[in-house]
Design a protein around this motif. Structure first.
Motif, PDB file in Angstrom:
ATOM      1  N   PHE A  43       0.584  -1.079   0.065  1.00  0.00           N
ATOM      2  CA  PHE A  43      -0.069  -0.229   0.386  1.00  0.00           C
ATOM      3  C   PHE A  43       0.939   1.033  -0.230  1.00  0.00           C
ATOM      4  N   LEU A  44       1.904   1.173   0.043  1.00  0.00           N
ATOM      5  CA  LEU A  44       2.852   1.961   0.240  1.00  0.00           C
ATOM      6  C   LEU A  44       3.944   2.221  -0.736  1.00  0.00           C
TER       7      LEU A  44
ATOM      8  N   ASP B 224       8.202   6.095  -0.067  1.00  0.00           N
ATOM      9  CA  ASP B 224       7.534   6.022   1.419  1.00  0.00           C
ATOM     10  C   ASP B 224       8.234   4.315   2.314  1.00  0.00           C
TER      11      ASP B 224
ATOM     12  N   HIS C 205       2.782   7.312   7.676  1.00  0.00           N
ATOM     13  CA  HIS C 205       2.426   6.164   6.623  1.00  0.00           C
ATOM     14  C   HIS C 205       1.268   4.900   7.035  1.00  0.00           C
TER      15      HIS C 205
ATOM     16  N   LYS D 146      -1.730   4.832   5.769  1.00  0.00           N
ATOM     17  CA  LYS D 146      -1.700   3.977   4.173  1.00  0.00           C
ATOM     18  C   LYS D 146      -1.823   2.878   4.225  1.00  0.00           C
ATOM     19  N   CYS D 147      -1.511   1.868   5.796  1.00  0.00           N
ATOM     20  CA  CYS D 147      -0.834   0.469   5.783  1.00  0.00           C
ATOM     21  C   CYS D 147      -2.145  -0.130   6.634  1.00  0.00           C
TER      22      CYS D 147
ATOM     23  N   ASP E  79      -6.758   0.945   6.716  1.00  0.00           N
ATOM     24  CA  ASP E  79      -7.488   1.490   7.282  1.00  0.00           C
ATOM     25  C   ASP E  79      -7.418   2.081   8.824  1.00  0.00           C
TER      26      ASP E  79
END
Length: 94
Positions: free
Chosen positions: A33-34, A38, A55, A58-59, A61
């Motif tokens: 997801f990065l 990132d 971050h 992003k990893c 939810d």
């Protein structure tokens, strides 16, 4: 000729970097997801667990941030917070 050699070397370095990041993503799929930038930022600061804070969303939810201890316990994870500021405390620090 020199330029072509430098360009080939750059391509080789980029390919090696992509392969390295792929191994990290395979070890921890949430890294997919990065962006590469990132992920490199996180990996370059492995001694500082606080580097993952920007971050987290992003990893995961439902996780906005991690709660860490203070002073001597600075690297200990005590819990996590969701985007709406609800907190979950861990029974033991990690």
């Amino acid at each position: 000729r020199e330029f072509q050699h430098c360009n080939k070397t750059l391509e080789d370095v980029q390919k090696s970097l992509e392969d390295y990041l792929q191994t990290k993503r395979m070890a921890f799929p949430r890294f997919y997801f990065l962006s590469n930038d990132d992920l490199l930022e996180i990996l370059s600061q492995t001694r500082d667990p606080h580097a993952v804070q920007p971050h987290m969303g992003k990893c995961f939810d439902a996780i906005k941030s991690i709660s860490f201890g203070e002073k001597a316990q600075r690297a200990t994870i005590l819990g996590y917070n969701d985007p709406k500021t609800e907190s979950v405390a861990l029974s033991e620090g990690v």
